[in-house]
Design a protein around this motif. Structure first.
Motif, PDB file in Angstrom:
ATOM      1  N   ILE A 223       0.847  -1.210   0.000  1.00 61.20           N
ATOM      2  CA  ILE A 223       0.000   0.000   0.000  1.00 61.20           C
ATOM      3  C   ILE A 223       0.874   1.249   0.000  1.00 61.20           C
ATOM      4  O   ILE A 223       0.625   2.221  -0.726  1.00 61.20           O
ATOM      5  N   GLY A 224       1.955   1.200   0.813  1.00 60.82           N
ATOM      6  CA  GLY A 224       2.884   2.331   0.854  1.00 60.82           C
ATOM      7  C   GLY A 224       3.566   2.546  -0.482  1.00 60.82           C
ATOM      8  O   GLY A 224       3.723   3.686  -0.940  1.00 60.82           O
ATOM      9  N   LEU A 225       3.965   1.432  -1.137  1.00 68.77           N
ATOM     10  CA  LEU A 225       4.615   1.529  -2.446  1.00 68.77           C
ATOM     11  C   LEU A 225       3.666   2.096  -3.488  1.00 68.77           C
ATOM     12  O   LEU A 225       4.053   2.955  -4.314  1.00 68.77           O
ATOM     13  N   PHE A 226       2.425   1.636  -3.446  1.00 69.49           N
ATOM     14  CA  PHE A 226       1.400   2.138  -4.376  1.00 69.49           C
ATOM     15  C   PHE A 226       1.181   3.651  -4.165  1.00 69.49           C
ATOM     16  O   PHE A 226       1.127   4.432  -5.113  1.00 69.49           O
ATOM     17  N   GLY A 227       1.077   4.062  -2.899  1.00 65.64           N
ATOM     18  CA  GLY A 227       0.900   5.486  -2.597  1.00 65.64           C
ATOM     19  C   GLY A 227       2.088   6.312  -3.047  1.00 65.64           C
ATOM     20  O   GLY A 227       1.921   7.423  -3.576  1.00 65.64           O
ATOM     21  N   TYR A 228       3.291   5.748  -2.860  1.00 62.07           N
ATOM     22  CA  TYR A 228       4.505   6.471  -3.276  1.00 62.07           C
ATOM     23  C   TYR A 228       4.555   6.630  -4.791  1.00 62.07           C
ATOM     24  O   TYR A 228       4.913   7.705  -5.307  1.00 62.07           O
ATOM     25  N   ASP A 229       4.185   5.578  -5.538  1.00 63.55           N
ATOM     26  CA  ASP A 229       4.175   5.656  -7.005  1.00 63.55           C
ATOM     27  C   ASP A 229       3.143   6.673  -7.499  1.00 63.55           C
ATOM     28  O   ASP A 229       3.382   7.396  -8.469  1.00 63.55           O
ATOM     29  N   VAL A 230       1.982   6.719  -6.824  1.00 62.21           N
ATOM     30  CA  VAL A 230       0.961   7.718  -7.179  1.00 62.21           C
ATOM     31  C   VAL A 230       1.475   9.127  -6.925  1.00 62.21           C
ATOM     32  O   VAL A 230       1.274  10.062  -7.725  1.00 62.21           O
ATOM     33  N   TYR A 231       2.179   9.276  -5.799  1.00 59.03           N
ATOM     34  CA  TYR A 231       2.764  10.588  -5.470  1.00 59.03           C
ATOM     35  C   TYR A 231       3.763  11.028  -6.532  1.00 59.03           C
ATOM     36  O   TYR A 231       3.759  12.177  -6.985  1.00 59.03           O
ATOM     37  N   LEU A 232       4.646  10.077  -6.948  1.00 60.86           N
ATOM     38  CA  LEU A 232       5.640  10.413  -7.973  1.00 60.86           C
ATOM     39  C   LEU A 232       4.970  10.773  -9.292  1.00 60.86           C
ATOM     40  O   LEU A 232       5.442  11.659 -10.028  1.00 60.86           O
ATOM     41  N   LEU A 233       3.865  10.071  -9.603  1.00 64.55           N
ATOM     42  CA  LEU A 233       3.161  10.321 -10.860  1.00 64.55           C
ATOM     43  C   LEU A 233       2.574  11.730 -10.891  1.00 64.55           C
ATOM     44  O   LEU A 233       2.720  12.462 -11.885  1.00 64.55           O
ATOM     45  N   PHE A 234       1.911  12.116  -9.798  1.00 62.43           N
ATOM     46  CA  PHE A 234       1.234  13.410  -9.783  1.00 62.43           C
ATOM     47  C   PHE A 234       2.169  14.567  -9.428  1.00 62.43           C
ATOM     48  O   PHE A 234       1.859  15.736  -9.708  1.00 62.43           O
ATOM     49  N   SER A 235       3.297  14.253  -8.817  1.00 64.16           N
ATOM     50  CA  SER A 235       4.240  15.333  -8.470  1.00 64.16           C
ATOM     51  C   SER A 235       5.124  15.702  -9.643  1.00 64.16           C
ATOM     52  O   SER A 235       5.837  16.718  -9.585  1.00 64.16           O
ATOM     53  N   GLY A 236       5.137  14.854 -10.678  1.00 61.87           N
ATOM     54  CA  GLY A 236       5.971  15.117 -11.839  1.00 61.87           C
ATOM     55  C   GLY A 236       7.395  14.661 -11.660  1.00 61.87           C
ATOM     56  O   GLY A 236       8.252  14.959 -12.497  1.00 61.87           O
ATOM     57  N   ALA A 237       7.689  13.950 -10.587  1.00 57.19           N
ATOM     58  CA  ALA A 237       9.046  13.454 -10.336  1.00 57.19           C
ATOM     59  C   ALA A 237       9.442  12.381 -11.336  1.00 57.19           C
ATOM     60  O   ALA A 237      10.632  12.128 -11.554  1.00 57.19           O
ATOM     61  N   SER A 238       8.465  11.712 -11.935  1.00 59.36           N
ATOM     62  CA  SER A 238       8.735  10.723 -12.970  1.00 59.36           C
ATOM     63  C   SER A 238       7.830  10.993 -14.162  1.00 59.36           C
ATOM     64  O   SER A 238       6.794  11.643 -14.026  1.00 59.36           O
ATOM     65  N   SER A 239       8.236  10.474 -15.318  1.00 62.02           N
ATOM     66  CA  SER A 239       7.426  10.674 -16.519  1.00 62.02           C
ATOM     67  C   SER A 239       6.078   9.993 -16.373  1.00 62.02           C
ATOM     68  O   SER A 239       5.917   9.074 -15.550  1.00 62.02           O
ATOM     69  N   ILE A 240       5.117  10.461 -17.159  1.00 60.43           N
ATOM     70  CA  ILE A 240       3.775   9.870 -17.078  1.00 60.43           C
ATOM     71  C   ILE A 240       3.811   8.379 -17.421  1.00 60.43           C
ATOM     72  O   ILE A 240       3.182   7.552 -16.750  1.00 60.43           O
ATOM     73  N   GLU A 241       4.573   8.063 -18.471  1.00 59.89           N
ATOM     74  CA  GLU A 241       4.646   6.657 -18.894  1.00 59.89           C
ATOM     75  C   GLU A 241       5.214   5.775 -17.789  1.00 59.89           C
ATOM     76  O   GLU A 241       4.665   4.746 -17.441  1.00 59.89           O
ATOM     77  N   ARG A 242       6.339   6.264 -17.207  1.00 60.02           N
ATOM     78  CA  ARG A 242       6.969   5.484 -16.138  1.00 60.02           C
ATOM     79  C   ARG A 242       6.070   5.438 -14.897  1.00 60.02           C
ATOM     80  O   ARG A 242       5.934   4.387 -14.246  1.00 60.02           O
TER      81      ARG A 242
END
Length: 306
Positions: free
Chosen positions: A200-219
């Motif tokens: 759950i923590g990993l999923f939340g972290y990936d969502v955070y990275l997606l919406f924060s722009g820290a990683s590309s949309i595709e990634r």
């Protein structure tokens, strides 16, 4: 023991109504039993070989010949005409010999299935016109019943005691192992809950990275999907473990699902880097082998349920 033997034998004879007349009828047929003992022996071994029992007990020719001698002595002894202490002591030796050869009771029962058929046929053939034919058959039935009582009765008692002692030891060992196993199962359940929590923590972290722009949309989308897949597999594994704790089958297939999900997530991430083609291939082969294992386990489980 010998002092109590005559009393025991008299009780046994009385139980089967075995009289002096029966002894006389059997003694009269002794020469015929000796003349046909080889035919009896050959027929008996042919009979047990067809049942598929004998090869396990007679690993050597020596063991087979010893047993043949015992069977011959026993058959001719049925018509001895004297059934006192010496006769029954001889039966005890035969029983001990069977024990040394580790021949179980059901093998002895095969002997008492074949012998009446052979002996009755022989008596009918040789004494068909004899007015005492019914008495001869009755005498044979009585001595066979006495032999069956002595040879298999004591064997069953010994086997029961042996099985009982083994069962008590096995029960204690199984109870101990079951207690330890239950503790490990609860420990495993706790570990699975931790894995699900981290997922759950990993999923939340990936969502955070997606919406924060820290990683590309595709990634971000691929890693989020991979984390979600791991979370789903962890929850599925917890459900399977709960079923296992309630007496169901092992959750090995669900565990493989979790491992496959983790590898798929890794492949999704690595696939964004073209220079890591070898690494992707390695992960792909692992997923393939694990998928085959999962399919085989599922197939086995399905066949058992059917």
């Amino acid at each position: 023991m010998k002092s109590t033997m005559p009393k025991t034998l008299n009780l046994l004879k009385a139980q089967y109504a075995f009289t002096k007349s029966d002894e006389i009828f059997l003694a009269q047929m002794k020469p015929d039993s000796e003349a046909h003992v080889e035919k009896f022996s050959d027929g008996y071994y042919e009979f047990i070989w067809k049942l598929g029992q004998a090869p396990d007990f007679f690993e050597t020719d020596t063991a087979l010949m010893k047993h043949r001698d015992l069977i011959r002595q026993w058959f001719t002894g049925l018509f001895a005409g004297s059934y006192e202490t010496d006769y029954f002591l001889q039966l005890g030796k035969i029983k001990e010999a069977h024990a040394k050869l580790e021949i179980p009771t059901h093998h002895m029962m095969a002997l008492f299935h074949f012998t009446p058929i052979f002996a009755m046929t022989l008596i009918q053939k040789l004494y068909g016109e004899d007015k005492f034919l019914p008495e001869r058959i009755k005498a044979l039935e009585k001595i066979l019943a006495i032999n069956l009582d002595i040879l298999t009765g004591s064997s069953r008692e010994t086997e029961t005691k042996h099985a009982s002692s083994i069962t008590k030891l096995e029960n204690k060992l199984l109870k101990y192992l079951k207690t330890i196993g239950s503790y490990f199962n609860y420990l495993l359940m706790g570990a699975l809950v931790m894995v699900a929590t981290f997922s759950i923590g990993l999923f939340g972290y990936d969502v955070y990275l997606l919406f924060s722009g820290a990683s590309s949309i595709e990634r971000g989308i691929l890693t989020t999907l991979g984390s979600l897949l791991i979370l789903w597999s962890a929850i599925e594994l917890i459900n399977e473990e709960i079923k296992h704790l309630r007496g169901g089958s092992s959750a090995l297939a669900a565990f493989l699902t979790l491992v496959i999900a983790a590898l798929i997530r890794k492949i999704l991430i690595v696939s964004l880097s073209p220079e890591k083609a070898k690494e992707i291939l390695m992960y792909g082969l692992l997923v393939l082998f694990l998928s085959i294992s999962y399919w085989l386990i599922s197939l086995t489980t399905k066949s058992r349920n059917n």
